[in-house]
Structure formats: structure tokens, C-alpha cells
Enzyme design. Sequence first.
Site, PDB file in Angstrom:
ATOM      1  N   GLY A 109      -9.399   4.360  -3.801  1.00 35.26           N
ATOM      2  CA  GLY A 109      -8.212   5.127  -3.896  1.00 35.26           C
ATOM      3  C   GLY A 109      -7.035   4.191  -4.284  1.00 35.26           C
ATOM      4  N   ASN A 110      -5.923   4.988  -4.145  1.00 37.32           N
ATOM      5  CA  ASN A 110      -4.570   4.170  -4.465  1.00 37.32           C
ATOM      6  C   ASN A 110      -3.445   4.421  -3.465  1.00 37.32           C
ATOM      7  OD1 ASN A 110      -3.059   6.517  -5.453  1.00 37.32           O
ATOM      8  ND2 ASN A 110      -4.753   6.991  -6.687  1.00 37.32           N
ATOM      9  N   ARG A 111      -2.509   3.741  -3.725  1.00 32.85           N
ATOM     10  CA  ARG A 111      -1.387   3.790  -2.569  1.00 32.85           C
ATOM     11  C   ARG A 111      -0.236   4.688  -2.819  1.00 32.85           C
ATOM     12  NH1 ARG A 111       1.283  -1.172  -3.543  1.00 32.85           N
ATOM     13  NH2 ARG A 111       2.704  -0.736  -1.542  1.00 32.85           N
ATOM     14  N   SER A 112      -0.633   5.889  -3.440  1.00 27.86           N
ATOM     15  CA  SER A 112       0.323   6.815  -3.601  1.00 27.86           C
ATOM     16  C   SER A 112       0.406   7.465  -2.386  1.00 27.86           C
ATOM     17  CB  SER A 112      -0.013   7.843  -4.829  1.00 27.86           C
ATOM     18  OG  SER A 112       0.895   8.816  -4.686  1.00 27.86           O
ATOM     19  N   ALA A 116      -1.159  10.664  -8.377  1.00 24.06           N
ATOM     20  CA  ALA A 116      -1.873   9.297  -9.098  1.00 24.06           C
ATOM     21  C   ALA A 116      -3.320   9.411  -9.165  1.00 24.06           C
ATOM     22  CB  ALA A 116      -1.735   8.095  -8.324  1.00 24.06           C
TER      23      ALA A 116
END
Length: 404
Positions: free
Chosen positions: A210-213, A277
Site C-alpha cells: 500500500g501507500n501512505r495516502s 494514490a
Amino acid sequence: MSVHGVRSLNVVVGITGGIAAYKAVSVVRALVLGGHDVHVVATENALRFVGRPTLEAISRNTVHSDLYEGVAEVRHVAIGQAADLIVVAPATANTVAKLAAGLADDLLGNTILASTAPLVIAPAMHTEMWQNAATVANIATLRQRGVTVVGPAVGQLTGADSGPGRMSEPEEIVEVALRTAAGRQDLAGRRILVTAGGTREPLDPVRFIGNRSSGKQGVALAVAAADRGAEVTLIAANLEVDVPSTVRVVRVRSTLDLERAATSAAQTADIVIMAAAVADYRPETVADAKIKKDVQGDVLDLRLVKNPDILAGLAANRRPGQLIVGFAAETEPDDAKLRQLGAAKVARKGADLLVVNRVGWNEGFATEGNTVIVLNQTGDIVGEASGSKRSVADRILDLLPHSI
Ligand code: C5P
């Protein structure tokens, strides 16, 4: 009186007894500097947190708090009747409950009941109080009656704790309040699709890449567009923030989910804003059972395959007249290079506008504020914004009608 052609309003700022009362001073100041005539009505408890002389000096008017003062001039209704706008900041859980019940046991309660002016409240309280079923029901009641609720933001609270409940920043409260007073519905009749959050690409039933958005900027855009009259669909990928009921939400997890939902919703949208994102790659295979380290040994090889570029796909297949806005989050430190990257990206993706922001370990993601430049198809800067995610959202929306 008018300043820069803006109508001067009679604004009542109600201040109630929470620690965020100190930030109400900045709300008063911003309104006064904007050319408005500001009358503070403070509860007795508010004056424990912030002094009357401070509020009188900043508002340039007498501060009222006592229900039994000025009885001859019927002050308990006069202040509310004269108001063009009432802003309650901070609004404690107690005040929210009193407003929902229509109580008038102090001057502020009387002022609000006696007024037909738009009412904007900025709740501030501990997360538990904000999430308490009583407060949730009271807020829903107030929204249903047309009260505009700004925030609360997610962030550091009074103690060591943090979460939803922190009062929105003064500039955001003022912006929303003035917009509410102006009754600005410039997006009425527009159907807007916003994507927000960060996609998660499954590896096995329990893990993902995943990502930090956090989704805050996308949600701010969706809420701002709804406040301005648009019919908004938000495709929400793993959000860390709540979404008010003015926005229709479709929840998704992975990029392929998001692609399906966005392709379907885009068929009826006038404007598409891709703030999510989206992962560029996903695991080639998704294991049916949890990947085990005793089976894998010391090294686990993951093979990733490219995801479809949803934004480029939507832009290539757009409905006639549909406006497509992309986002580009870049870690590039140099301003000129950041812009070049954005210019190349907007052309490559075929979007009409691209909102470019810098991200890093402590920048962009999950923060309360944002700084962006907005580029058009040819890579020219058509707008810039810096401030709370809500004010950045409004600025981005300001650019839309002129760009269609
Ligand atoms: O190429 P980059 O990921 O920087 O592009 C960002 C923009 O493209 C965002 O608007 C994002 O929502 C969108 N995007 C997409 N599909 C992808 C990757 C990004 O729609 N696979």
C-alpha cells in the site's frame, strides 16, 4: 462598507468553553481584517480560556456574555436579528447538544434561536466525545437543519492523544463561513467524481502493498464540491477520515476495484478528479492462503505487474465535454524540476488539469495542510494554493469552471 468589493457582513462569533477558544481569536481577527463587523458572544466558560480584553481589542466591539445585560434593548434577540452570519468556534459537545435541542439558557443560545442567519459551527472536542452516539445524532440533526459543520480535523488534541476532534484551522473556518454566507452554489447541477485514498494490492488474504495516502485531500475536495452544490460520488480507497453524508461513497480496496468503480461512475460525471494514490504495480499472483516464512525461507521473491493507468484510460475515453483532473505527488525537491515532471505527466496522461504536490516522509501525506501548483494541458501554471486541505480544495474547484 465593503473591502475589495466584498460585502461587509455583521458576523456574530460565538465562542464556547473549550481550549480551542484561543484559536477563535484568529477567526475574529481574520473576519475583522476581511472588513466585517464582528460581535463576539462568549459563554462564561469561554471567558475562562480567553480574556475579554483580548476579544474586545481584536473584534473592536464590546464582547457580550451575560443574558441579563442590556435587557432594556432586548439584547438577547437583538444581536441574533442583526446578524448576517453566525459562526460558533469552538463548538463544544455541550453546545452542539444544546443547539440540537434548541436550548436558550445563555446569551449565545438566545442569539442563535433569534436569528435566521446562516449558522456555521466548528466542533472541537475529544475523539470519544465526537464519536459518542449522542454527539453523532446531534450533528446529524444540525446538518439536516442546514447548519454548516466545519471539521473537526484529525490531529493532536489537548493532551498527548490525537484523533478526530481538533478544531479546524481558523482560515478554513472563515473561508467556509464566508462561502456559506454568500450561499455560493457555483457547482449546482454538476456531477463530480472524486477518487481519494490509497489503493492496496493484496499479496495474500492478510497482506497488501500500500501507500501512505490518508485520503484527506480527496475527501476535502468531495466535501467542498458538495458544499458548493455539486452531486458528488467519492470512490474511497482505504480512507483514514470520515466522510459526511452529503457525499455518496463507493468503497474500494485495490487498483482493479478502483478502475471498475471509476469507469462506471465516470459515465455520468461532468468532472472527474483523480486524487487517489493509485499503485503502479500489483503482485502478479495473490496467494489463496497466508504466505509462510518456514516455506519461503530467507528470501521472498515478489513479481509485480503493471496496473492499468486509470487516469489515462478515463481521459482517452472521456464523454464529450468531460473535464479530467489528475494529481501528481512527487518527491522531487527542486521547484522547477517538480513543474517539469508535472508538465510531462499532464501531457502523457491526457488530463485537462494536473494538481502537483510534493510528498515526502513528513510532507503531503496524512498532514493537515498542503501546497500545490495546478498545471493545464500545456504545462502552464494556472493556479497555486497553500493552506488547509479544505482551502486548497476550494481553490482547485475555483479553477474548474474557467477551464471547461
Ligand atoms: O503516474 P502517477 O502515479 O504519478 O500519476 C498520478 C495520477 O494518476 C493521479 O491522478 C492518480 O490517481 C492517477 N493514477 C491512475 N492509475 C495509476 C496510477 C496513477 O489513475 N495506475
